[in-house]
Motif scaffolding. Structure first.
Motif, PDB file in Angstrom:
ATOM      1  N   ILE A   1       0.909  -1.226  -0.090  1.00  0.00           N
ATOM      2  CA  ILE A   1      -0.086  -0.005  -0.112  1.00  0.00           C
ATOM      3  C   ILE A   1       0.834   1.236   0.008  1.00  0.00           C
ATOM      4  O   ILE A   1       1.699   1.397   0.873  1.00  0.00           O
ATOM      5  CB  ILE A   1      -1.050   0.187   1.143  1.00  0.00           C
ATOM      6  N   VAL A   2       0.712   2.040  -0.865  1.00  0.00           N
ATOM      7  CA  VAL A   2       1.567   3.465  -1.092  1.00  0.00           C
ATOM      8  C   VAL A   2       1.274   4.141   0.028  1.00  0.00           C
ATOM      9  O   VAL A   2       0.060   4.381   0.558  1.00  0.00           O
ATOM     10  CB  VAL A   2       1.161   4.129  -2.293  1.00  0.00           C
ATOM     11  N   GLY A   3       2.568   4.679   0.515  1.00  0.00           N
ATOM     12  CA  GLY A   3       2.419   5.539   2.038  1.00  0.00           C
ATOM     13  C   GLY A   3       2.733   4.686   3.130  1.00  0.00           C
ATOM     14  O   GLY A   3       2.459   5.189   4.168  1.00  0.00           O
ATOM     15  N   HIS A   4       2.408   3.340   2.975  1.00  0.00           N
ATOM     16  CA  HIS A   4       2.305   2.552   4.187  1.00  0.00           C
ATOM     17  C   HIS A   4       2.907   1.018   3.742  1.00  0.00           C
ATOM     18  O   HIS A   4       2.699   0.194   4.263  1.00  0.00           O
ATOM     19  CB  HIS A   4       0.846   2.264   4.466  1.00  0.00           C
ATOM     20  N   GLU A   5       4.104   1.245   3.134  1.00  0.00           N
ATOM     21  CA  GLU A   5       4.886   0.173   2.680  1.00  0.00           C
ATOM     22  C   GLU A   5       5.704  -0.651   3.839  1.00  0.00           C
ATOM     23  O   GLU A   5       5.621  -1.790   3.789  1.00  0.00           O
ATOM     24  CB  GLU A   5       6.166   0.547   1.578  1.00  0.00           C
ATOM     25  N   ARG A   6       6.129   0.106   4.963  1.00  0.00           N
ATOM     26  CA  ARG A   6       6.585  -0.617   5.906  1.00  0.00           C
ATOM     27  C   ARG A   6       5.504  -1.279   7.090  1.00  0.00           C
ATOM     28  O   ARG A   6       6.085  -2.232   7.625  1.00  0.00           O
ATOM     29  CB  ARG A   6       7.795   0.223   6.690  1.00  0.00           C
ATOM     30  N   GLU A   7       4.571  -0.475   7.363  1.00  0.00           N
ATOM     31  CA  GLU A   7       3.754  -0.797   8.154  1.00  0.00           C
ATOM     32  C   GLU A   7       2.263  -0.181   7.935  1.00  0.00           C
ATOM     33  O   GLU A   7       2.234   0.907   7.590  1.00  0.00           O
ATOM     34  CB  GLU A   7       4.021  -0.582   9.642  1.00  0.00           C
ATOM     35  N   LEU A   8       1.279  -0.767   8.135  1.00  0.00           N
ATOM     36  CA  LEU A   8      -0.002  -0.454   8.190  1.00  0.00           C
ATOM     37  C   LEU A   8      -0.844  -0.413   9.536  1.00  0.00           C
ATOM     38  O   LEU A   8      -1.188  -1.325  10.176  1.00  0.00           O
ATOM     39  CB  LEU A   8      -0.898  -1.336   7.134  1.00  0.00           C
ATOM     40  N   VAL A   9      -1.011   0.936  10.021  1.00  0.00           N
ATOM     41  CA  VAL A   9      -1.704   0.975  11.486  1.00  0.00           C
ATOM     42  C   VAL A   9      -3.256   1.064  11.188  1.00  0.00           C
ATOM     43  O   VAL A   9      -3.692   1.937  10.650  1.00  0.00           O
ATOM     44  CB  VAL A   9      -1.387   2.398  11.847  1.00  0.00           C
TER      45      VAL A   9
END
Length: 382
Positions: free
Chosen positions: A289-297
Motif C-alpha cells: 500500500i502506497v504510503g504504508h509500505e513498512r507498516e499499516l496502522v
C-alpha cells in the motif's frame, strides 16, 4: 469574542425537520469560516496528515478549505480507482482530496443538505479538474439528506467506501444513516468516518440547544450506542482508529453541558459477507500500500508490519479477506485455538480497545515497550 447563548438558542421541540433547518441555517449562514466555531469539535484532528494527503490539500481551492468543518482524518488507505461517497460533504474539501487519491478512474460523490455549502463545492469543480489534469470530472455534488440516500438516486451496492467527517452527529436519526450507508456499500465495502461521541446519553437541555447542535455536541451519540446500532444494521463490530479530546472554551456552554465529556473519534465499519466469515487467522502484510509500505496502522488494536506474522480474531480475518485489502495480505487459518477476542463487550482490561475515552488516556500515557508504535498490541500484551 464568541456570542453569548440566548433564549433563541433553544429548540422548542427538536424534531427531525426542525433540527435539519437549524443546522442548515448554522452552517449555511451563521458560519462563514472555521474560526467562527465556538468549540474545537469540528476542527480537531487526531493525528498528523500523511504526506500524500498534505500534498493533495495544497491543490484544493482556498475557499473550499476556508468553509471546511470536520473533526478528524477521513482519508483511508488503498484508494486507487475506488468509488467513494462522502456523507455531509460540505464545501467539498475531503471530496477534492479524495479525487486526487482515487485517480481519474475512480469517482467521488459528495452529498450535503445545505444548499450554500453544495454551491461552494460545485462552483470549483472545473478549477480542480484542471489542477489535477483530468479530462473529465470524477467528482459530483448532490443536495440531499444522508438519512435518505435513495431519494438522491444512490443505488444499492454502488460504492466501495463511504466516508463522513463530523456530520452524523448533526442528524437526528443515526440508525437511518448507518442503514443507508450499509445499503449503498458493495459487499466487503467500508464505512470510514470521524464523529463526536459523548461519555453518556445526553440530557434534554443539551438535546434542545440550537448552538450545541451546530457545534456538533447536542447530537453526539453515546459511544456505546454506536456498537449496538452497527450490529443491528449488519456491519462488523466497529474498529476504533483514533481519538482526540474536545474542548468547549465557552463558559455558558460548559455550564449547560455539565459533567458530560466529548471526544472526536474515527471508526471503521465493514460490510462483511457471510461467505467470508471463518475462524481466527494469521496474516502477513505484503507492504504493497502506497504510503504504508513498512507498516499499516489499521486501527488502535492492529498494526501490520511488512512480512510479519500477526494473529487476528475472526472478525479481522473476515474483514481483510473480503475487503479491498485482500490482495495486500497473505491470510491463513490460525494455528492457535483462539486469537484475540472478537467485537467489543468492553468488560475487562484485556479486551480490545473499544472505548474512545480509554484510548485518549492510553494516548496520553507512555507506550509500553512491547507494544507496536501507534497501537496497544494484542489484549494482555503488556
Amino acid at each position: 469574542m464568541h456570542s453569548r447563548p440566548s433564549a433563541d438558542d433553544h429548540l422548542a421541540a427538536p424534531c427531525g425537520e426542525r433540527i435539519h433547518r437549524a443546522v442548515q441555517d448554522y452552517y449555511g449562514r451563521e458560519l462563514q469560516k472555521s474560526e467562527d466555531l465556538k468549540t474545537n469539535a469540528c476542527v480537531t484532528s487526531a493525528r498528523p496528515l500523511p504526506k500524500a494527503v498534505r500534498d493533495a490539500l495544497e491543490h484544493v481551492h482556498e475557499e473550499v478549505v476556508a468553509r471546511y468543518y470536520g473533526c478528524g482524518l477521513v482519508i483511508p488507505e488503498c484508494l486507487a480507482s475506488c468509488r467513494i461517497l462522502d456523507l455531509g460533504s460540505g464545501s467539498g474539501r475531503d471530496c477534492y482530496l479524495l479525487s486526487q487519491l482515487v485517480g481519474e478512474q475512480g469517482h467521488v460523490t459528495g452529498i450535503d443538505m445545505t444548499e450554500d455549502q453544495v454551491e461552494v463545492a460545485k462552483k470549483h469543480i472545473a478549477y480542480h479538474m484542471g489542477k489535477f489534469g483530468y479530462h473529465k470530472p470524477n467528482v459530483e455534488f448532490i443536495q440531499g439528506y444522508i438519512e435518505k440516500l435513495g431519494d438522491a438516486g444512490l443505488a444499492d451496492e454502488s460504492y466501495d467506501i463511504v466516508i463522513s467527517n463530523c456530520v452524523i452527529n448533526l442528524t437526528p436519526d443515526k440508525r437511518a444513516v448507518l442503514q443507508e450507508a450499509y445499503r449503498v456499500l458493495k459487499p466487503g465495502g467500508e464505512m470510514y468516518f470521524s464523529d463526536v461521541y459523548a461519555s453518556q446519553r445526553l440530557s434534554e437541555t443539551i438535546w434542545k440547544h440550537r448552538v450545541l447542535w451546530g457545534e456538533c455536541l447536542a447530537g453526539a451519540l453515546y459511544w456505546r450506542d454506536l456498537y449496538s446500532i452497527a450490529e443491528e444494521v449488519g456491519f462488523s463490530p466497529p474498529c476504533l482508529v483514533t481519538a482526540s479530546p474536545i474542548t468547549i472554551g465557552n463558559k455558558e456552554l460548559e455550564g449547560i453541558i455539565g459533567n458530560c465529556r466529548f471526544v472526536s473519534a474515527t471508526f471503521r465499519l465493514f460490510k462483511v459477507p457471510e461467505s467470508s466469515r471463518a475462524g481466527p487467522g494469521q496474516v502477513i502484510y505484503n507492504g504493497g500500500i502506497v504510503g504504508h509500505e513498512r507498516e499499516l496502522v489499521f486501527d488502535a488494536n492492529y498494526t501490520f508490519k511488512e512480512g510479519e506474522v500477526v494473529d487476528v480474531d475472526a472478525e479481522m480475518a473476515a474483514i481483510l479477506r473480503s475487503s479491498r485489502f485482500a490482495d495486500e495480505f497473505l491470510i491463513r487459518a490460525s494455528k492457535a485455538d483462539a486469537a484475540a477476542p472478537q467485537g467489543c463487550d468492553c468488560k475487562g482490561v484485556k479486551e480490545k480497545i473499544c472505548d474512545p475515552f480509554q484510548l485518549l488516556e492510553l494516548l496520553a500515557a507512555p507506550v509500553p515497550a512491547c507494544c507496536p508504535s501507534g497501537t496497544y498490541g494484542s489484549p494482555g500484551c503488556c
